[in-house]
Design an enzyme around this catalytic site. Sequence first.
Site, short mmCIF file in Angstrom:
data_model
loop_
_atom_site.label_atom_id
_atom_site.label_comp_id
_atom_site.label_asym_id
_atom_site.label_seq_id
_atom_site.Cartn_x
_atom_site.Cartn_y
_atom_site.Cartn_z
N GLU A 9 0.80 -1.22 0.00
CA GLU A 9 0.00 0.00 0.00
C GLU A 9 0.84 1.27 0.00
OE1 GLU A 9 0.97 -0.29 4.27
OE2 GLU A 9 0.75 -1.61 2.57
N ASP A 82 -0.73 -3.72 4.86
CA ASP A 82 -0.47 -3.90 6.29
C ASP A 82 -1.29 -5.05 6.87
OD1 ASP A 82 1.35 -1.88 6.35
OD2 ASP A 82 -0.04 -0.35 7.07
N ASP A 84 -3.57 -5.77 9.02
CA ASP A 84 -4.71 -5.44 9.87
C ASP A 84 -5.96 -5.34 9.01
OD1 ASP A 84 -4.38 -3.07 8.49
OD2 ASP A 84 -3.70 -1.92 10.22
N GLU A 86 -7.68 -2.74 7.86
CA GLU A 86 -7.59 -1.80 6.75
C GLU A 86 -6.73 -2.39 5.64
OE1 GLU A 86 -9.21 1.10 6.36
OE2 GLU A 86 -10.26 0.60 8.22
N TYR A 299 5.42 -3.89 13.17
CA TYR A 299 4.20 -3.16 12.82
C TYR A 299 3.67 -2.39 14.01
CZ TYR A 299 -0.25 -2.20 10.55
OH TYR A 299 -1.32 -1.57 9.99
N ARG A 301 0.70 -0.81 14.56
CA ARG A 301 -0.72 -0.78 14.94
C ARG A 301 -1.07 -2.13 15.54
NH1 ARG A 301 -0.59 2.00 9.96
NH2 ARG A 301 -1.06 4.23 10.22
N HIS A 345 -0.68 -10.45 16.26
CA HIS A 345 0.31 -9.39 16.13
C HIS A 345 1.31 -9.45 17.27
CE1 HIS A 345 -2.64 -6.71 13.64
NE2 HIS A 345 -2.21 -7.77 12.97
#
Length: 828
Positions: A9, A82, A84, A86, A299, A301, A345
């Site tokens: 992204e 990513d 997650d 999104e 990562y 988030r 995560h």
Amino acid sequence: MSQTLLIVESPAKAKTLKKYLGTGYDVKASVGHVRDLPTSDLGVDVAKDFAVKYVTIPGKEKVLKELKDAAKKADVILLAPDPDREGEAIAWHVAQAIGAKGKTVQRVMFNEITKRAVLEALKHPMKLDENRFNSQQARRILDRLVGYNLSPFLWKKVKYGLSAGRVQSVAVRVVLEREEKIRAFTPREYWVIDADVQKGETAPFAVKLVRIGDKKAEIDNAKDAEAVRAALVAGKFRVLDIQTKTTQRKPSPPFITSTLQQAASGQLRMSPKQTMAVAQQLYEGVDVTGEGPEGLITYMRTDAVRIAPEAQAAAAEYIRETWGERYLPEKPNFYKSGKGAQEAHEAIRPTRIDLPPEKLEGHLKPEQFRLYRLIWRRFIASQMVPAELSQKTVEVENGTYVLAVTTTEETFAGYMRAWRDGGDIEADRRTEEEDDQFHRRATDGAAPRVVLPTLAIGDELAGREVRTEQRFTQPPPRFSEAALIRELEELGIGRPSTYASIMTTIQDKGYVEKISGALHPTPLGEVVTRLLIDAFPVVLDVGFTASMEEHLDEVEEGRMAYTALLHEFYNPFEKTLHNAQEHLKDFKLKGQATDIACEKCGHPMGIKFGRGGAYLACSNYPTCKSSKNFKKDENGKIVVVEDETTEVACEKCGSPMIKREGRWGPYLACSGYPDCKNIVSLKAPKAKPRYEVHDAHAPACGECQSKMVLRVSRYGSHFWSCSKYPKCKGTAPYDTGFSCMTPDCKGTLVERLPRKRGAKKTPFWACNTCDFLTGDRPVPTPCPKCAHAWVAERIPTGAPEGSPHETRCPKCGHVLVSADPGAAQIAS
């Protein structure tokens, strides 16, 4: 030869991945989301089980074309946004948009962008996760249903242009409820009494009154405080008891998103938005060795404190070699994540333990270095043994009064060594709740404030001074951004990917303002929030919002259908919306009632909202059109701001002019209004262009072929404007002439402003040929190290023109220092 297309992204992440992969890979970036709900309509067909209509995001047509062309040449397509919700949505939308029919399309996820992690992930591609995508889709639909229905409701009842959000509105409610507690708080008087006592010739030390007889000392008036002081002065002090105990202070877990934002706010003075932007840079890759970018942290988030075994092993080896076995626990430290955490995560940690902060100083930008240092130290400390402390409490009696003092000494540093041995400790002073005053003093390397002499029970002590101090209980503090994030996390509202955007949105919408670091609800925020609470008590309920977050987690885990969640929410919401539109009062007509009487007709005045903001207007409108400006004092009480009459006479009618504040700044208005409507702006003259331009270099207008002139917008950006304005309104972007930084690109940088509605209008510089852009201002000064033709200035966020700022070469990274815009000098 087979070709694999890898789609991420971010262009920065694509650049890092190209370094790790061979010639069989083509790496492209989607540059964020490529599809979303339309802006022109709801985009959700409620009657058809919430069927969704996605459209290509304006401006992404070129990106999608490049992805489609690349997909035609590839045998395998790997989607690697990513890891997650999104990111999963981006992967799904890219897969649908490029139409890779007959191709092998798979998902890969990187928790860290290092060569080892990337190559390992590519060995284990997965299917797209439909449950995770549905969870993000459900959140997006929920937010659209709320925003699309509540915003017109607010336009009708309060003011055109307002908006409401499912989570953001609840965050404003949390801020408002704290403000209401502060306003309702009644201070209670209390007195603190302490005394300086001394044994022989040793240094005196202070003891504080803690008990009177067998009861806790509670003194609430000056008369009783003076009586106690007099009794202590007349009496004799004697050591009553001495207690010594050994305690341990355990290290904190490694960072998750919320705790990183809180720590960076308190210790580095970085906003959540800035923290996440810098963390994104560290995650996607920074060139620190000259061999290309490399991901420096995992990562960012995440809400889990899980640590990979190999990372724990690397940390243990570093601790053993640096400080010895004594600092290493017998078994690795494990931490428990909060309820609902995504354990897939990891916590936020450095990707390489062998890159301590001191090795990267000078290779990272200042903000990158400070944040990396914070993350690195926190992780290393989390894998070390507790600190050992010796705590001594001495009680001193004087008649029926008992006074005490407690001192704490460090007997073994433990995990504190990771903080203390790192250099600039003052910059990293920890302000989280688990780090008390002693920890901060110990981290600073300062000695404890109280040093006790050798004492024994029964020792007589001489009294030197007895002090009384009046104090008052304090209301709960207002939230800082970091404290509000902590509160939302504890309430179960929001997720790691949303905290920073929540802070930005509630302030950009004008519902909350930050004053000296504290969040205050604005008059508009109060009116809108109270109206929404009355109209939609369920939607604005903190518990309900938290339960929706749990349901979204259930959708991701495959335990709940996303359409079932939407029906559960929308059916009662629709009924409530209809009832609110019919029965709730209209704030536009009367405004929010106040106890201030109109000076002209005696009717109560109400708070209304116009283009220039909130103001007081007579409730007898339109019969009486009286209005006043106002402000709120520290207790939230409305205070009328009287117009300032000047000695300036109106040039049209001769009446005195009145100084006022409007939407576009200060201005003078005729006191003869409404008979005379003359106004005069008091705004400072427009800024002059920062660049010198000769007439011969000015382009011709594309509309009328007249010469163009260089102008400065109200946001500080430069642009060409027709010299025949306003007769001709032709404009053109300003080409700075500075060369693009993309290899082999022959383009030049053009000064632009963000076009996205609601985005902060901060100038940036973009290549007129490729996708390169930068927020740093180009300056025509050659780099003294590599002779690159220009250097870039970075002005601190919110700093006025003329503030000191950093200047560095965009090619080699050589740092210069500049005190004046446009001028650079080599740092000494």
